[in-house]
Scaffold this motif. Structure first.
Motif, PDB file in Angstrom:
ATOM      1  N   VAL A   1       0.842  -1.194   0.000  1.00 54.36           N
ATOM      2  CA  VAL A   1       0.000   0.000   0.000  1.00 54.36           C
ATOM      3  C   VAL A   1       0.883   1.251   0.000  1.00 54.36           C
ATOM      4  O   VAL A   1       0.680   2.193  -0.780  1.00 54.36           O
ATOM      5  N   ASP A   2       1.904   1.233   0.842  1.00 53.06           N
ATOM      6  CA  ASP A   2       2.793   2.386   0.950  1.00 53.06           C
ATOM      7  C   ASP A   2       3.522   2.660  -0.375  1.00 53.06           C
ATOM      8  O   ASP A   2       3.648   3.813  -0.801  1.00 53.06           O
ATOM      9  N   GLU A   3       3.975   1.586  -1.012  1.00 54.18           N
ATOM     10  CA  GLU A   3       4.677   1.756  -2.296  1.00 54.18           C
ATOM     11  C   GLU A   3       3.742   2.309  -3.366  1.00 54.18           C
ATOM     12  O   GLU A   3       4.122   3.162  -4.168  1.00 54.18           O
ATOM     13  N   ASN A   4       2.514   1.828  -3.370  1.00 53.10           N
ATOM     14  CA  ASN A   4       1.533   2.353  -4.324  1.00 53.10           C
ATOM     15  C   ASN A   4       1.315   3.847  -4.109  1.00 53.10           C
ATOM     16  O   ASN A   4       1.266   4.627  -5.066  1.00 53.10           O
ATOM     17  N   LEU A   5       1.202   4.242  -2.844  1.00 51.71           N
ATOM     18  CA  LEU A   5       0.999   5.670  -2.544  1.00 51.71           C
ATOM     19  C   LEU A   5       2.221   6.479  -2.997  1.00 51.71           C
ATOM     20  O   LEU A   5       2.081   7.563  -3.577  1.00 51.71           O
ATOM     21  N   SER A   6       3.402   5.939  -2.723  1.00 49.36           N
ATOM     22  CA  SER A   6       4.627   6.663  -3.082  1.00 49.36           C
ATOM     23  C   SER A   6       4.698   6.928  -4.579  1.00 49.36           C
ATOM     24  O   SER A   6       5.146   7.991  -5.013  1.00 49.36           O
ATOM     25  N   LEU A   7       4.233   5.949  -5.365  1.00 52.72           N
ATOM     26  CA  LEU A   7       4.245   6.128  -6.826  1.00 52.72           C
ATOM     27  C   LEU A   7       3.430   7.357  -7.230  1.00 52.72           C
ATOM     28  O   LEU A   7       3.817   8.100  -8.127  1.00 52.72           O
ATOM     29  N   GLY A   8       2.305   7.553  -6.533  1.00 53.24           N
ATOM     30  CA  GLY A   8       1.457   8.707  -6.841  1.00 53.24           C
ATOM     31  C   GLY A   8       2.133  10.020  -6.525  1.00 53.24           C
ATOM     32  O   GLY A   8       1.778  11.068  -7.064  1.00 53.24           O
ATOM     33  N   GLY A   9       3.128   9.971  -5.616  1.00 51.24           N
ATOM     34  CA  GLY A   9       3.799  11.207  -5.208  1.00 51.24           C
ATOM     35  C   GLY A   9       5.179  11.375  -5.804  1.00 51.24           C
ATOM     36  O   GLY A   9       5.952  12.236  -5.371  1.00 51.24           O
ATOM     37  N   LEU A  10       5.473  10.575  -6.831  1.00 52.95           N
ATOM     38  CA  LEU A  10       6.823  10.604  -7.422  1.00 52.95           C
ATOM     39  C   LEU A  10       7.237  11.993  -7.889  1.00 52.95           C
ATOM     40  O   LEU A  10       8.410  12.357  -7.815  1.00 52.95           O
TER      41      LEU A  10
ATOM     42  N   ARG B   1      -3.044  -0.772   6.837  1.00 54.05           N
ATOM     43  CA  ARG B   1      -2.583  -1.811   5.907  1.00 54.05           C
ATOM     44  C   ARG B   1      -1.360  -1.387   5.091  1.00 54.05           C
ATOM     45  O   ARG B   1      -1.094  -1.968   4.040  1.00 54.05           O
ATOM     46  N   LEU B   2      -0.628  -0.434   5.596  1.00 57.33           N
ATOM     47  CA  LEU B   2       0.485   0.155   4.825  1.00 57.33           C
ATOM     48  C   LEU B   2       1.470  -0.852   4.244  1.00 57.33           C
ATOM     49  O   LEU B   2       1.975  -0.686   3.136  1.00 57.33           O
ATOM     50  N   THR B   3       1.756  -1.913   5.018  1.00 57.72           N
ATOM     51  CA  THR B   3       2.799  -2.855   4.574  1.00 57.72           C
ATOM     52  C   THR B   3       2.213  -4.052   3.831  1.00 57.72           C
ATOM     53  O   THR B   3       2.951  -4.932   3.395  1.00 57.72           O
ATOM     54  N   GLN B   4       0.889  -4.082   3.685  1.00 60.29           N
ATOM     55  CA  GLN B   4       0.273  -5.207   2.959  1.00 60.29           C
ATOM     56  C   GLN B   4       0.356  -5.014   1.451  1.00 60.29           C
ATOM     57  O   GLN B   4       0.320  -3.891   0.963  1.00 60.29           O
ATOM     58  N   HIS B   5       0.417  -6.123   0.731  1.00 61.76           N
ATOM     59  CA  HIS B   5       0.355  -6.031  -0.723  1.00 61.76           C
ATOM     60  C   HIS B   5      -1.039  -5.560  -1.133  1.00 61.76           C
ATOM     61  O   HIS B   5      -2.047  -6.037  -0.591  1.00 61.76           O
ATOM     62  N   ALA B   6      -1.071  -4.659  -2.097  1.00 60.42           N
ATOM     63  CA  ALA B   6      -2.347  -4.074  -2.515  1.00 60.42           C
ATOM     64  C   ALA B   6      -3.309  -5.142  -3.022  1.00 60.42           C
ATOM     65  O   ALA B   6      -4.520  -5.014  -2.899  1.00 60.42           O
ATOM     66  N   GLY B   7      -2.761  -6.219  -3.583  1.00 60.50           N
ATOM     67  CA  GLY B   7      -3.597  -7.298  -4.115  1.00 60.50           C
ATOM     68  C   GLY B   7      -4.452  -7.972  -3.066  1.00 60.50           C
ATOM     69  O   GLY B   7      -5.441  -8.628  -3.389  1.00 60.50           O
TER      70      GLY B   7
ATOM     71  N   GLN C   1     -10.040   0.795  -4.073  1.00 66.13           N
ATOM     72  CA  GLN C   1     -10.535   2.067  -4.617  1.00 66.13           C
ATOM     73  C   GLN C   1     -10.013   3.238  -3.787  1.00 66.13           C
ATOM     74  O   GLN C   1      -9.627   4.274  -4.324  1.00 66.13           O
ATOM     75  N   MET C   2      -9.963   3.035  -2.468  1.00 69.19           N
ATOM     76  CA  MET C   2      -9.412   4.093  -1.612  1.00 69.19           C
ATOM     77  C   MET C   2      -7.929   4.301  -1.909  1.00 69.19           C
ATOM     78  O   MET C   2      -7.439   5.430  -1.928  1.00 69.19           O
ATOM     79  N   LEU C   3      -7.232   3.192  -2.152  1.00 73.06           N
ATOM     80  CA  LEU C   3      -5.807   3.302  -2.472  1.00 73.06           C
ATOM     81  C   LEU C   3      -5.616   4.047  -3.800  1.00 73.06           C
ATOM     82  O   LEU C   3      -4.734   4.911  -3.916  1.00 73.06           O
ATOM     83  N   ALA C   4      -6.448   3.723  -4.768  1.00 77.37           N
ATOM     84  CA  ALA C   4      -6.340   4.407  -6.064  1.00 77.37           C
ATOM     85  C   ALA C   4      -6.613   5.909  -5.898  1.00 77.37           C
ATOM     86  O   ALA C   4      -5.929   6.752  -6.499  1.00 77.37           O
ATOM     87  N   LEU C   5      -7.584   6.234  -5.052  1.00 76.18           N
ATOM     88  CA  LEU C   5      -7.880   7.649  -4.777  1.00 76.18           C
ATOM     89  C   LEU C   5      -6.718   8.305  -4.035  1.00 76.18           C
ATOM     90  O   LEU C   5      -6.286   9.409  -4.370  1.00 76.18           O
TER      91      LEU C   5
END
Ligand code: ATP
Length: 238
Positions: free
Chosen positions: A96-105, A130-136, A144-148
């Motif tokens: 989850v954290d990595e996905n968020l970081s990508l949005g802030g690149l 759930r920061l350290t969980q795999h988004a899958g 959807q919240m993660l995508a937002l």
């Protein structure tokens, strides 16, 4: 003319198939604008055109006073147009954290980056848990919240939300629309594509109806929701 997002005579094609046939669209700063229409009407195609993922066959797109017609997608994202695609499209193998970081690149300053991350996690406490969980492994609603959240990491001026409630359990649908209302309250400008026309019209300031690639009706959402044609085609007995 709002000078924020102005679309004029936009045409978009897949090869020889013209999916969007010359539409005009205005989004004012701070507004929620809903685009409703049946399956295959061209809603997703319109979003992809605005975010630069699909080249424009004709017409123009202006954003914040700049002509962005056929500008590369990364430039459009950098200017502040962020798309939350249909089906979420989070990176399942990443946390989850990595996905968020990508949005802030593109957010250079690390203090700014941390501030945005905190703001996103405050808004979505489930993601913080759930920061350290795999988004899958997240549920559809959490994805959807993660995508937002990922889109918000980029500090969007304009959010393009493509079917955010699709496939979600009713409780999550309610939550997603509440988040959209909160974002609106905070002054985020949103273009919302939804099959759930009733909810999309209730939350919007202005609405467009797209049919077979053409805008057939537009107006204040409070008028559109009461239009007999819209009631017959999209709202049923509501
Ligand atoms: P939905 O709610 O089903 O996503 P939509 O209103 O978003 O519908 P689009 O996905 O924009 O509709 O599709 C518009 C038209 O373009 C449809 O006729 C569709 O079949 C066609 N289309 C969409 N994507 C492609 C593609 N990659 N290649 C060819 N045609 C496509």
């Amino acid at each position: 003319m709002s000078g924020f997002l102005s679309v004029s005579g936009l045409r978009l094609s897949y090869g020889r198939t013209e999916a969007v046939k010359g539409i005009d669209l205005e989004v004012r700063q701070g507004a929620v604008v809903s685009l409703i229409g049946a399956n295959g009407a061209g809603k997703t195609t319109t979003m992809r055109g605005l975010s630069g993922l699909l080249k424009t066959a004709a017409g123009s797109i202006r954003f914040c006073g700049e002509d962005i017609t056929n500008a590369p997608a990364h430039k459009i994202a950098r200017m502040g147009i962020r798309q939350v695609p249909e089906g979420r499209q989070v990176f399942a193998e990443m946390t989850v954290d990595e996905n968020l970081s990508l949005g802030g690149l593109q957010v250079g300053d690390s203090a700014d980056f941390r501030r945005r991350r905190e703001a996103v996690l405050d808004r979505f406490p489930r993601l913080r848990e759930r920061l350290t969980q795999h988004a899958g492994y997240l549920s559809g609603g959490e994805q959807q919240m993660l995508a937002l959240g990922r889109a918000m990491m980029g500090g969007p001026k304009l959010l393009l939300l493509d079917e955010p409630s699709m496939g979600l359990a009713p409780l999550f649908v309610e939550e997603i629309f509440k988040i959209v209302a909160d974002l609106r309250q905070d002054g985020t400008t949103i273009l919302l594509v939804e099959q759930n026309a009733q909810a999309a019209l209730e939350i919007a300031d202005h609405a467009y109806v797209l049919e077979s690639g053409r805008i057939t009706l537009e107006g204040p959402a409070s008028d559109v929701v009461n239009d007999p044609r819209v009631i017959a085609a999209y709202l049923g007995d509501h």
